[in-house]
Design an enzyme around this catalytic site. Structure first.
Site, mmCIF file in Angstrom:
data_model
loop_
_atom_site.group_PDB
_atom_site.id
_atom_site.type_symbol
_atom_site.label_atom_id
_atom_site.label_comp_id
_atom_site.label_asym_id
_atom_site.label_seq_id
_atom_site.Cartn_x
_atom_site.Cartn_y
_atom_site.Cartn_z
ATOM 1 N N ASN A 34 -7.334 -2.274 14.373
ATOM 2 C CA ASN A 34 -8.748 -2.508 14.022
ATOM 3 C C ASN A 34 -8.922 -3.723 13.094
ATOM 4 O O ASN A 34 -9.990 -3.929 12.540
ATOM 5 C CB ASN A 34 -9.380 -1.250 13.408
ATOM 6 C CG ASN A 34 -8.734 -0.843 12.082
ATOM 7 O OD1 ASN A 34 -7.914 -1.583 11.526
ATOM 8 N ND2 ASN A 34 -9.099 0.315 11.583
ATOM 9 N N ASP A 38 0.815 -1.215 0.000
ATOM 10 C CA ASP A 38 0.000 0.000 0.000
ATOM 11 C C ASP A 38 0.852 1.270 0.000
ATOM 12 O O ASP A 38 2.064 1.216 0.237
ATOM 13 C CB ASP A 38 -0.971 -0.005 1.196
ATOM 14 C CG ASP A 38 -0.286 -0.446 2.504
ATOM 15 O OD1 ASP A 38 0.959 -0.461 2.560
ATOM 16 O OD2 ASP A 38 -1.005 -0.776 3.450
ATOM 17 N N HIS A 44 -7.242 -4.355 10.253
ATOM 18 C CA HIS A 44 -6.998 -4.189 8.815
ATOM 19 C C HIS A 44 -5.706 -4.886 8.394
ATOM 20 O O HIS A 44 -4.796 -5.074 9.188
ATOM 21 C CB HIS A 44 -7.024 -2.708 8.395
ATOM 22 C CG HIS A 44 -5.832 -1.889 8.788
ATOM 23 N ND1 HIS A 44 -5.935 -0.690 9.450
ATOM 24 C CD2 HIS A 44 -4.510 -2.071 8.583
ATOM 25 C CE1 HIS A 44 -4.733 -0.188 9.630
ATOM 26 N NE2 HIS A 44 -3.850 -1.005 9.118
ATOM 27 N N GLU A 47 -9.628 -1.571 5.236
ATOM 28 C CA GLU A 47 -10.227 -1.143 6.496
ATOM 29 C C GLU A 47 -11.543 -1.884 6.762
ATOM 30 O O GLU A 47 -12.224 -2.308 5.825
ATOM 31 C CB GLU A 47 -10.505 0.362 6.431
ATOM 32 C CG GLU A 47 -9.253 1.230 6.336
ATOM 33 C CD GLU A 47 -8.570 1.441 7.686
ATOM 34 O OE1 GLU A 47 -8.487 0.496 8.491
ATOM 35 O OE2 GLU A 47 -8.108 2.567 7.908
HETATM 36 C C1 GLP Z 1 -0.389 0.390 8.501
HETATM 37 C C2 GLP Z 1 -0.092 -0.484 7.284
HETATM 38 C C3 GLP Z 1 -0.377 -1.938 7.559
HETATM 39 C C4 GLP Z 1 0.253 -2.340 8.881
HETATM 40 C C5 GLP Z 1 -0.363 -1.547 9.995
HETATM 41 C C6 GLP Z 1 0.133 -1.928 11.381
HETATM 42 O O1 GLP Z 1 -1.685 0.824 8.559
HETATM 43 N N1 GLP Z 1 -0.828 -0.066 6.129
HETATM 44 O O2 GLP Z 1 0.129 -2.718 6.494
HETATM 45 O O3 GLP Z 1 0.094 -3.716 9.101
HETATM 46 O O4 GLP Z 1 -0.056 -0.200 9.748
HETATM 47 O O5 GLP Z 1 1.131 -1.061 11.815
HETATM 48 P P1 GLP Z 1 2.096 -1.367 13.015
HETATM 49 O O6 GLP Z 1 2.938 -2.523 12.627
HETATM 50 O O7 GLP Z 1 2.896 -0.111 13.163
HETATM 51 O O8 GLP Z 1 1.248 -1.667 14.205
#
Ligand code: GLP
Length: 254
Positions: free
Chosen positions: A141, A73, A143, A148
């Site tokens: 959440n 992404d 995702h 989302e």
């Molecule tokens: C972002 C990314 C996701 C990732 C998520 C979790 O939103 N788009 O791919 O898994 O963050 O982030 P973190 O690893 O910092 O908790």
């Protein structure tokens, strides 16, 4: 008769040990198949994995020159050279430490016309023969990528409106100022992700514990996009002890 249990859950005492085991698996896969197609994730969770991959690459002289990567992404409207872009995150944490060929690094471009960019990305994944191994983190959440929670999920790479909690968890990429975090992004879709041949989902810390338990034991629901990983035949869920707390509580209470 044998059957495959997926997702397989492995709990490590800490993030460092988990990162070392996953990095060794990726290194092994790359040695076995130099043309491996790897799906990559951003966020705090895979940082230790990328550091370990950089270390293993130097120690074992791993050759990434025939490998291909696709990141999940990118923020809409954010150019690849912007310090808050996921592209720059990957440059810093992984790309500059390995000999991936620039033309084999695939990224959604946040400033390109969105709909055509999403179609281009799907075509590029298909042209590469699909993704062999997809690395995922998980949002608090539920995702994955930027898919989302909602009433429906999109199957293919698409433009998405980010939830307030998702923008908040990305705030440090934009100088700690929430108003600078883009409201939209481009993301691989659920089918794009589920078509990877193997998936490794990483989760660390207690803030992910309840989500992880629902991903494993809860119903399939668009309000927890990661629950759809239950449909995939080859998923590893790699946890540190804190992220496994709720699963263990459920297990103890039968
Ligand atoms: C972002 C990314 C996701 C990732 C998520 C979790 O939103 N788009 O791919 O898994 O963050 O982030 P973190 O690893 O910092 O908790």
């Amino acid at each position: 008769m044998s059957f495959v249990r997926s997702p397989r859950i492995t709990v490590f005492p800490d993030t460092g040990t988990a990162a070392a085991v996953v990095a060794a698996r990726i290194a092994g896969a790359l040695q076995q198949n130099p043309s491996l197609v790897i799906g990559l994730a951003t966020g705090r969770t895979p940082v230790a994995l990328y550091a370990e991959l950089a270390r293993v690459t130097a120690a074992r002289r791993l050759d990434w020159s025939s490998a291909t990567t696709f990141n999940l992404d990118e923020f809409l409207g954010v150019p690849p050279e912007h310090p808050g872009s996921y592209r720059q995150f990957m440059e810093g944490h992984l790309f500059r430490h390995v000999n991936l060929r620039p033309e084999r690094i695939n990224f959604l471009v946040g400033t390109a016309p969105a709909e055509e960019e999403c179609r281009r990305y799907e075509r590029a994944i298909a042209a590469a023969g699909g993704i062999d191994l997809q690395i995922l983190g998980i949002g608090t959440n539920g995702h994955i990528g930027f898919n989302e929670p909602g009433l429906s999920l999109q199957s293919r790479t698409h433009r998405v409106e980010l939830k307030p909690e998702t923008r908040q968890s990305n705030v440090m990429l934009f100088g700690g100022d929430l108003s600078n975090v883009p409201a939209e992004a481009l993301s691989m879709g659920m089918a794009t992700i589920l078509q990877a041949r193997s998936v490794i989902l990483l989760a660390n810390g207690e803030s992910k514990a309840s989500c992880v338990a629902q991903v494993v034991n809860g119903p399939l629901t668009t309000s927890l996009p990661a629950s759809f990983l239950q449909l995939h035949h080859d998923v590893d869920i790699i946890l540190d002890a804190a992220a496994a707390l709720e699963l263990e509580r459920e297990h103890r209470s039968g």
